[in-house]
Design a protein around this motif. Structure first.
Motif, short mmCIF file in Angstrom:
data_model
loop_
_atom_site.label_atom_id
_atom_site.label_comp_id
_atom_site.label_asym_id
_atom_site.label_seq_id
_atom_site.Cartn_x
_atom_site.Cartn_y
_atom_site.Cartn_z
N LYS A 45 0.72 -1.09 0.31
CA LYS A 45 -0.07 -0.16 -0.34
C LYS A 45 0.60 1.24 -0.18
O LYS A 45 0.58 1.83 -0.79
CB LYS A 45 -1.19 -0.05 1.40
CG LYS A 45 -1.69 -1.17 1.06
CD LYS A 45 -3.03 -0.97 2.14
CE LYS A 45 -4.46 -2.27 2.26
NZ LYS A 45 -4.69 -1.77 3.73
N LEU A 46 1.89 1.71 0.97
CA LEU A 46 3.01 2.18 0.72
C LEU A 46 3.83 2.84 -0.42
O LEU A 46 3.72 3.93 -0.73
CB LEU A 46 3.70 2.15 1.84
CG LEU A 46 5.06 2.46 2.01
CD1 LEU A 46 4.16 4.77 2.67
CD2 LEU A 46 5.91 2.69 2.97
N TRP A 47 3.77 1.89 -1.06
CA TRP A 47 4.38 1.48 -2.64
C TRP A 47 3.73 2.61 -3.79
O TRP A 47 3.94 3.28 -4.00
CB TRP A 47 5.32 0.56 -3.24
CG TRP A 47 5.73 0.59 -4.55
CD1 TRP A 47 5.01 0.64 -5.69
CD2 TRP A 47 7.22 0.09 -4.43
NE1 TRP A 47 6.24 0.71 -6.60
CE2 TRP A 47 7.57 0.86 -5.82
CE3 TRP A 47 7.93 0.29 -3.73
CZ2 TRP A 47 8.46 0.81 -6.53
CZ3 TRP A 47 9.62 0.34 -3.95
CH2 TRP A 47 9.39 0.66 -5.88
N SER A 48 2.24 1.81 -3.73
CA SER A 48 1.43 2.51 -4.30
C SER A 48 0.85 4.39 -3.87
O SER A 48 0.24 4.50 -5.50
CB SER A 48 -0.08 2.33 -4.14
OG SER A 48 -0.27 0.84 -4.87
N GLN A 49 1.34 4.05 -2.89
CA GLN A 49 0.49 5.68 -2.16
C GLN A 49 1.96 6.75 -2.89
O GLN A 49 1.53 7.96 -3.12
CB GLN A 49 0.35 5.98 -0.61
CG GLN A 49 0.39 7.60 0.02
CD GLN A 49 -1.61 7.52 -0.56
OE1 GLN A 49 -1.91 6.29 -0.77
NE2 GLN A 49 -2.15 8.89 -0.43
N LEU A 50 2.89 6.02 -2.40
CA LEU A 50 4.89 6.84 -3.31
C LEU A 50 3.82 7.98 -4.32
O LEU A 50 5.12 8.50 -4.76
CB LEU A 50 5.46 6.12 -2.56
CG LEU A 50 5.23 6.34 -0.83
CD1 LEU A 50 7.11 5.27 -0.82
CD2 LEU A 50 6.37 7.78 -0.33
N GLY A 51 4.03 5.92 -5.09
CA GLY A 51 4.19 6.93 -6.56
C GLY A 51 3.19 7.62 -6.69
O GLY A 51 3.17 8.25 -7.60
N ALA A 52 1.82 7.51 -6.30
CA ALA A 52 0.77 8.56 -6.92
C ALA A 52 1.14 10.04 -6.02
O ALA A 52 0.81 10.45 -6.23
CB ALA A 52 -0.36 8.05 -6.77
N TYR A 68 14.00 2.24 -0.66
CA TYR A 68 13.24 3.44 -0.86
C TYR A 68 14.05 4.44 -1.67
O TYR A 68 14.28 5.29 -2.33
CB TYR A 68 12.86 4.38 1.15
CG TYR A 68 12.00 5.22 1.15
CD1 TYR A 68 10.76 5.46 0.47
CD2 TYR A 68 12.67 6.56 0.89
CE1 TYR A 68 10.26 6.95 0.45
CE2 TYR A 68 12.30 7.79 1.24
CZ TYR A 68 11.35 8.24 0.57
OH TYR A 68 10.45 9.00 0.64
N VAL A 69 15.26 4.54 -0.54
CA VAL A 69 16.33 4.81 -1.78
C VAL A 69 17.15 5.17 -3.18
O VAL A 69 16.81 6.35 -3.96
CB VAL A 69 17.69 4.64 -1.08
CG1 VAL A 69 19.08 5.85 -1.77
CG2 VAL A 69 17.75 5.06 0.89
#
Length: 623
Positions: free
Chosen positions: A292-299, A476-477
């Protein structure tokens, strides 16, 4: 300051608790050990209310049991060690006989081994008093190599940080076989002395051999020998100096008895607690959250973050701000509570996050905010920011209660494991707190670390029952931080504790010279026409910086300032020296911005530069 020392009383037992001093006695003992053994990182571990209330109660109560008397004496010695040098010497001059009597009673009634195992750093506090200038006796040869090595081992910086506290039992029972990981052992062992030698000399030799020994049976035997020698010296000293203060005792002798026993104390209590290890969440919970965090960071829209933070050295990185705000969006947060404003970098980023969606707010807490930073933040943030001055430990509960549900917390002060414990406690007591972040959590550290070199804050966060996400994780980096942090000016101050940078900036001689200059400037009817207005503003800024320091750092700065002020005042009695010091102050002033042409006037009667300068002639006997 007068300390109400207790009168001696014959008590047999030495174990037990003293709830009249502190209801949560194990945590008070742990906090006092951290303050004594690890003073350089004490502010990363303990809060002022962990020690000061118990110490203040210990000054005003009377004890009826020996454990309570031992707790009182340890906390009273803590207050004494926290004083300035002059105040400390004055207090010891008044209470010397009472202190020595209390020490004699405790050593004779409890014994050294029981005092060391009691949990109170009794001998370490006495060693700190001696290091502060109380010990001025004679008797130890300065060329003795074992004395030099032992004092070097005692004064060395601990190699690892303190072990963490536990909720019920702070430490496992002392194990004499465990080698202390905190400080190195003295390399040379002193030779045994004959029974006719000085009692303090023999006690120091036996205690040093106990500190250097790694065999539990030998260490206990050396402690017993040191105890017998010290008790023999006390009986001999009591007969020769009955009714008067001792001239040779644990505080005034130059034999390192207290320092040796301090190393033994740290060897027992610098042991990792044997408590239950907290179990983290199931792996599938973390994997689902990361997806979920990956999807939120992409948007996420992260283009505005670098423009806010890239030009502010020492602030949070843009990638750190993006991760924190994305976690807040993922949890539906409406209010960010921030502790630690400093230059306002993270507060600017939080205001940008709040302005993006109507109804969001930012509540920032800071001990003392610079007027320039406060004015700039108010102009940039407008109505979404509420800025309050005060201590986080006192104001955080009211701030989280006012924020309501759907709240995120950013702790950029305090730091260290005390910040982790504060965040965990806040998440337990405030269900509306969804996200808690701690700034400055590197992987490794040279001082604030465990035996493997890992930063203790990170170790505490990894042991937390909450789900953890770090901004320096490889995924993340590689995918986000490298693109976002391009062109960011950043300085690593995570390993600096307390107000080290502030103390370095507050030169005591410069501050003393400014104080003397402002005091000697002629007074005017209006503050705007005061000739030393710039210098007065510099003193106010130094006073603001002092308010951000902890208790011990303020005492150190004040002591250095008093010494420097006395030296500067003596120098300014000479007129030439005073003018030179005034020129130094005037040379620090910022240059005035002159818009028009410069007009230079010269004396028409002067034959060369400086011809019309007034000369100060020395007395005639000098020629």
């Amino acid at each position: 300051m007068l300390l109400p020392w207790l009168l001696p009383a014959a008590v047999a037992a030495c174990r037990g608790s003293c709830h009249s001093v502190a209801a949560d006695l194990p945590k008070v003992q742990w906090a006092l050990r951290v303050w004594t053994f690890w003073p350089g990182v004490a502010e990363l571990e303990i809060r002022p209310e962990d020690l000061m209330p118990a110490a203040e109660r210990a000054l005003s109560m009377r004890a009826e049991s020996l454990p309570c008397r031992l707790a009182q004496l340890a906390l009273q010695l803590f207050i004494l060690c926290g004083m300035g040098r002059e105040e400390q010497l004055q207090a010891m001059k008044v209470h010397e006989e009472a202190v020595l009597t209390e020490i004699d009673v405790l050593v004779q009634s409890c014994g050294m081994a029981n005092l060391i195992e009691s949990g109170w750093p009794f001998f370490s506090l006495l060693a700190l008093l001696r290091a502060g200038g109380v010990g001025t006796g004679e008797g130890a040869p300065q060329h003795a190599s074992w004395v030099w090595h032992l004092r070097a081992a005692w004064g060395a910086v601990p190699q690892v940080g303190p072990p963490p506290p536990e909720s019920d039992v702070v430490y496992a029972p002392p194990r004499w076989s465990r080698k202390a990981p905190g400080k190195p052992r003295p390399r040379l062992r002193p030779r045994p002395v004959s029974g006719l030698a000085d009692g303090l000399h023999m006690a120091a030799v036996a205690a040093a051999r106990a500190a250097a020994s790694e065999v539990p049976r030998w260490r206990r035997g050396y402690v017993k020998v040191a105890e017998a020698a010290l008790q023999r010296h006390m009986r001999w000293s009591g007969r020769r100096t009955a009714g008067t203060a001792r001239s040779r005792n644990l505080l005034t002798t130059l034999w390192p008895v207290c320092e040796s026993l301090s190393l033994v104390e740290m060897g027992l209590f610098a042991v990792e607690p044997q408590g239950q290890v907290l179990q983290g969440l199931p792996p599938w919970v973390g994997q689902e959250f990361l997806r979920k965090l990956w999807s939120q960071l992409g948007a996420a829209h992260w283009d505005s973050e670098p423009s806010v933070l890239a030009t502010l050295p020492g602030s949070v990185l843009p990638s750190e701000a993006l991760l924190f705000h994305t976690l807040a969006d993922l949890e539906g947060v409406q209010v960010i509570v921030e502790s630690g404003v400093s230059q306002g970098g993270s507060t600017r980023a939080a205001c940008a996050w709040a302005r993006a969606v109507p109804g969001r707010r930012v509540l920032a807490l800071e001990r003392s905010v610079s007027p320039a930073v406060a004015a700039e933040l108010q102009s940039l943030c407008g109505g979404v920011l509420t800025l309050k001055e005060g201590d986080t430990f006192n104001m955080l509960d009211s701030a989280l209660a006012a924020a309501g549900n759907a709240t995120a917390l950013l702790l950029d002060g305090p730091k260290g494991r005390v910040a982790v414990r504060l965040a965990e406690d806040a998440m337990r007591r405030f269900p509306g707190l969804r996200v808690a972040a701690v700034h400055d959590v590197p992987r490794l550290d040279s001082r604030y670390r465990d035996e493997q070199g890992r930063h203790l804050t990170r170790v505490a966060m990894e042991a937390s029952p909450c789900l953890q996400v770090f901004s320096d994780e490889p995924w993340y980096v590689a995918n986000f931080a490298r693109r976002i942090d391009v062109g960011t000016s950043w300085s690593d101050t995570s390993s600096e504790t307390g107000a080290a940078t502030l103390i370095a900036a507050m030169d005591p001689v410069r501050q003393a010279n400014l104080s003397a200059y402002v005091a000697s400037a002629p007074k005017t009817g209006s503050a705007s026409t005061f000739s030393a207005l710039w210098e007065k503003k510099q003193l106010l800024e130094a006073r603001r910086k002092r308010s951000t320091m902890n208790f011990m750092e303020r005492m150190e700065v004040d002591s250095e300032h008093r010494q420097a002020l006395a030296q500067v005042t003596e120098m300014r009695r000479n007129e030439d020296h005073r003018k030179a010091l005034d020129r130094l102050i005037e040379g620090m002033r910022p240059e005035n911005q002159v818009g028009g042409p410069k007009i230079v006037k010269h004396n028409g009667k002067a034959l060369h530069q400086g011809h019309d300068r007034k000369l100060n002639w020395a007395p005639l006997e000098c020629y």
